[in-house]
Design a protein around this motif. Structure first.
Motif, PDB file in Angstrom:
ATOM      1  N   SER A  50      18.146 -11.228   3.912  1.00  0.00           N
ATOM      2  CA  SER A  50      18.697 -11.660   2.640  1.00  0.00           C
ATOM      3  C   SER A  50      20.204 -11.880   2.715  1.00  0.00           C
ATOM      4  N   GLY A  51      20.778 -11.642   3.906  1.00  0.00           N
ATOM      5  CA  GLY A  51      22.210 -11.733   4.045  1.00  0.00           C
ATOM      6  C   GLY A  51      22.913 -10.455   3.644  1.00  0.00           C
ATOM      7  N   ASN A  52      22.141  -9.462   3.207  1.00  0.00           N
ATOM      8  CA  ASN A  52      22.711  -8.174   2.806  1.00  0.00           C
ATOM      9  C   ASN A  52      21.871  -7.081   3.438  1.00  0.00           C
ATOM     10  N   SER A  53      22.293  -6.595   4.588  1.00  0.00           N
ATOM     11  CA  SER A  53      21.497  -5.624   5.325  1.00  0.00           C
ATOM     12  C   SER A  53      21.363  -4.309   4.575  1.00  0.00           C
ATOM     13  N   GLU A  54      22.263  -4.035   3.616  1.00  0.00           N
ATOM     14  CA  GLU A  54      22.175  -2.790   2.873  1.00  0.00           C
ATOM     15  C   GLU A  54      20.946  -2.758   1.974  1.00  0.00           C
ATOM     16  N   GLN A  55      20.383  -3.913   1.645  1.00  0.00           N
ATOM     17  CA  GLN A  55      19.175  -3.955   0.830  1.00  0.00           C
ATOM     18  C   GLN A  55      17.930  -3.645   1.648  1.00  0.00           C
ATOM     19  N   ALA A  56      18.009  -3.780   2.958  1.00  0.00           N
ATOM     20  CA  ALA A  56      16.833  -3.645   3.817  1.00  0.00           C
ATOM     21  C   ALA A  56      16.592  -2.184   4.159  1.00  0.00           C
ATOM     22  N   THR A  57      16.041  -1.429   3.224  1.00  0.00           N
ATOM     23  CA  THR A  57      15.816  -0.010   3.423  1.00  0.00           C
ATOM     24  C   THR A  57      14.386   0.365   3.089  1.00  0.00           C
ATOM     25  N   GLY A  58      13.979   1.524   3.557  1.00  0.00           N
ATOM     26  CA  GLY A  58      12.689   2.077   3.173  1.00  0.00           C
ATOM     27  C   GLY A  58      11.578   1.839   4.176  1.00  0.00           C
ATOM     28  N   ILE A  59      10.580   2.731   4.111  1.00  0.00           N
ATOM     29  CA  ILE A  59       9.336   2.593   4.855  1.00  0.00           C
ATOM     30  C   ILE A  59       8.282   2.177   3.835  1.00  0.00           C
ATOM     31  N   TRP A  60       7.563   1.092   4.128  1.00  0.00           N
ATOM     32  CA  TRP A  60       6.634   0.495   3.164  1.00  0.00           C
ATOM     33  C   TRP A  60       5.232   0.437   3.754  1.00  0.00           C
ATOM     34  N   ARG A  61       4.229   0.420   2.869  1.00  0.00           N
ATOM     35  CA  ARG A  61       2.841   0.513   3.302  1.00  0.00           C
ATOM     36  C   ARG A  61       1.953  -0.427   2.500  1.00  0.00           C
ATOM     37  N   ALA A  62       0.991  -1.037   3.208  1.00  0.00           N
ATOM     38  CA  ALA A  62      -0.064  -1.819   2.572  1.00  0.00           C
ATOM     39  C   ALA A  62      -1.387  -1.366   3.197  1.00  0.00           C
ATOM     40  N   GLY A  63      -2.489  -1.985   2.774  1.00  0.00           N
ATOM     41  CA  GLY A  63      -3.764  -1.546   3.319  1.00  0.00           C
ATOM     42  C   GLY A  63      -4.917  -2.448   2.939  1.00  0.00           C
ATOM     43  N   PRO A  64      -6.141  -1.972   3.100  1.00  0.00           N
ATOM     44  CA  PRO A  64      -7.327  -2.800   2.868  1.00  0.00           C
ATOM     45  C   PRO A  64      -7.443  -3.354   1.455  1.00  0.00           C
ATOM     46  N   GLN A  65      -6.741  -2.763   0.501  1.00  0.00           N
ATOM     47  CA  GLN A  65      -6.775  -3.275  -0.862  1.00  0.00           C
ATOM     48  C   GLN A  65      -5.896  -4.504  -1.028  1.00  0.00           C
ATOM     49  N   GLY A  66      -5.013  -4.780  -0.055  1.00  0.00           N
ATOM     50  CA  GLY A  66      -4.127  -5.919  -0.141  1.00  0.00           C
ATOM     51  C   GLY A  66      -3.029  -5.695  -1.170  1.00  0.00           C
ATOM     52  N   GLY A  67      -2.372  -6.775  -1.571  1.00  0.00           N
ATOM     53  CA  GLY A  67      -1.313  -6.681  -2.556  1.00  0.00           C
ATOM     54  C   GLY A  67       0.040  -6.387  -1.938  1.00  0.00           C
ATOM     55  N   ILE A  68       1.068  -6.391  -2.779  1.00  0.00           N
ATOM     56  CA  ILE A  68       2.438  -6.156  -2.322  1.00  0.00           C
ATOM     57  C   ILE A  68       2.555  -4.746  -1.760  1.00  0.00           C
ATOM     58  N   PRO A  69       3.181  -4.581  -0.610  1.00  0.00           N
ATOM     59  CA  PRO A  69       3.342  -3.237  -0.027  1.00  0.00           C
ATOM     60  C   PRO A  69       4.059  -2.289  -0.986  1.00  0.00           C
ATOM     61  N   ALA A  70       3.706  -1.003  -0.865  1.00  0.00           N
ATOM     62  CA  ALA A  70       4.292   0.030  -1.709  1.00  0.00           C
ATOM     63  C   ALA A  70       5.286   0.854  -0.903  1.00  0.00           C
ATOM     64  N   LEU A  71       6.307   1.341  -1.570  1.00  0.00           N
ATOM     65  CA  LEU A  71       7.319   2.154  -0.926  1.00  0.00           C
ATOM     66  C   LEU A  71       6.772   3.546  -0.613  1.00  0.00           C
ATOM     67  N   VAL A  72       6.935   3.977   0.632  1.00  0.00           N
ATOM     68  CA  VAL A  72       6.557   5.327   1.050  1.00  0.00           C
ATOM     69  C   VAL A  72       7.737   6.257   0.865  1.00  0.00           C
ATOM     70  N   THR A  73       8.886   5.860   1.389  1.00  0.00           N
ATOM     71  CA  THR A  73      10.107   6.649   1.261  1.00  0.00           C
ATOM     72  C   THR A  73      11.309   5.764   1.526  1.00  0.00           C
ATOM     73  N   GLU A  74      12.405   6.060   0.873  1.00  0.00           N
ATOM     74  CA  GLU A  74      13.632   5.343   1.136  1.00  0.00           C
ATOM     75  C   GLU A  74      14.262   5.867   2.427  1.00  0.00           C
TER      76      GLU A  74
END
Length: 380
Positions: free
Chosen positions: A125-149
């Protein structure tokens, strides 16, 4: 030169006690770093232009012993990939890459239960400070959810992840951080002296990671005790309970439960550029344009593919993942957001190719299609 480049340079050039990490590992780290630099420089305007030109992934079967109308043949319809012969159509779900207020989601690991683990794409995005967190998706599909910042500085070193029944594992600077099964519980430091160089993997109830002097570290929980086995080799692949390690052309199978070692047939090449993957029966490796599989029970091996994509192009780094039935080889460009993959069905001996990255684990296949990901169950 930014802080990431400086730190990686120190890590990759500092002396080792006995051996160097495989060249493929260094290539993967540098590929991630180069992609980050490219995306930061390009900014959001270039990202939008690239996104508009991203091709839809197309798989084409290469029938070997089957007629053209064989039901296992992969075809395309109206420019869209038809994977029904290889995966169960009713299980295909879409995982969009758009994260709320973040950079696009970048998949990094796939578990046998269909869990997809990843992070926002660094610097896109041109702003590396926004690129944080561990995210998860799965068999249900959809937008990944945040696991932890995570700390903003963590993303610069986040070149890989590992996921298994024991939990989630990722690098945080020069240490390994983890969460418990399903990503639950607090974030813990699994190894504070990891150093940022050794490969780390997860499968079933265990985490494994390399150490200095040919050591293999094993843990079954984030907060549990770590066992160390002196195996005299570099960790290459893991399918619980067996870790695959190598020293030159020597290949060994290590039972992580007790540290017992069994020699496997020697490799035909001692090249450090080979990449490996394993399932409960096989260990597969690729190098020089060829994919080879070894049956660890019988010792029999055979060359199953001889035309891997970008085999002689040093701009691409290879990676293998293995599921119960399929082995996937991906050649990813080290500077550009592009890749080509080969999906190989071990049972039928047929292959399929696609534009974009792909992963296999257990009975699941994850692949990049256009701007987003698709996840589906592999046919039994």
């Amino acid at each position: 030169m930014d802080e990431l480049e400086r730190k990686l340079g120190e890590l990759l050039t500092s002396p080792f006690k006995d051996e160097y990490p495989p060249a493929s590992l260094r290539s993967e780290i540098l590929r991630r770093a180069a992609a980050r630099r490219r995306r930061v420089a390009a900014g959001t305007v270039a990202l939008a232009a690239v996104a508009g030109l991203t091709p839809v992934a197309v798989m084409q079967a290469v029938p070997e012993q089957s007629p053209v109308d064989d039901p296992a043949t992969v075809t395309t319809t109206s420019g869209r990939t038809n994977l029904s012969p290889m995966v169960e159509p009713g299980t295909i779900v879409e995982i969009p890459r758009d994260l709320p207020g973040k950079s696009p989601f970048e998949a990094m690991a796939l578990n046998k239960n269909g869990t997809v683990l990843g992070a926002p794409q660094a610097g896109s995005s041109g702003n590396s400070e926004q690129a944080t967190g561990i995210w998860r998706a799965g068999p249900q599909g959809g937008i990944p959810a945040l696991v932890t910042e995570t700390r903003p500085a963590t993303r610069a070193y986040l070149w890989a992840m590992a996921v298994g029944d024991a939990g989630y594992l990722w690098p945080d600077g020069e240490r390994l951080s983890c969460r418990g099964p399903g990503g639950e519980g607090p974030t813990r430091t699994l190894d504070a002296s990891w150093g940022g160089r050794e490969r780390f993997l997860a499968d079933g109830p265990a985490f494994v990671w390399g150490g200095n002097a040919g050591a293999l570290n094993v843990a079954t929980s984030c907060g549990g005790q770590t066992r160390t086995h002196r195996v005299g080799g570099t960790l290459e692949a893991f399918s619980y309970p067996h870790a695959i390690v190598r020293a030159g052309a020597d290949l060994r199978q290590v039972d992580v439960r007790d540290g017992s070692v069994r020699d496997l047939p020697r490799l035909g090449s001692a090249s450090a550029d080979l990449v490996f993957a394993a399932n409960s029966r096989l260990v597969a490796w690729a190098g020089g344009g060829t994919l080879t599989a070894l049956n660890r029970d019988t010792g029999g091996s055979r060359k199953i593919l001889r035309t891997l994509p970008h085999a002689t192009d040093t701009a691409y780094a290879g990676r293998i993942t293995a599921g119960d039935r399929i082995v996937v080889y991906t050649a990813a460009h080290q500077d550009e957001d592009e890749a080509e993959s080969v999906v190989y069905d071990v049972r039928t001996g047929r292959e399929a190719r696609l534009d974009g990255e792909a992963w296999a684990a257990g009975g699941w296949l994850l692949w990049r299609e256009g701007a987003d990901y698709r996840l589906a169950r592999v046919r039994p």
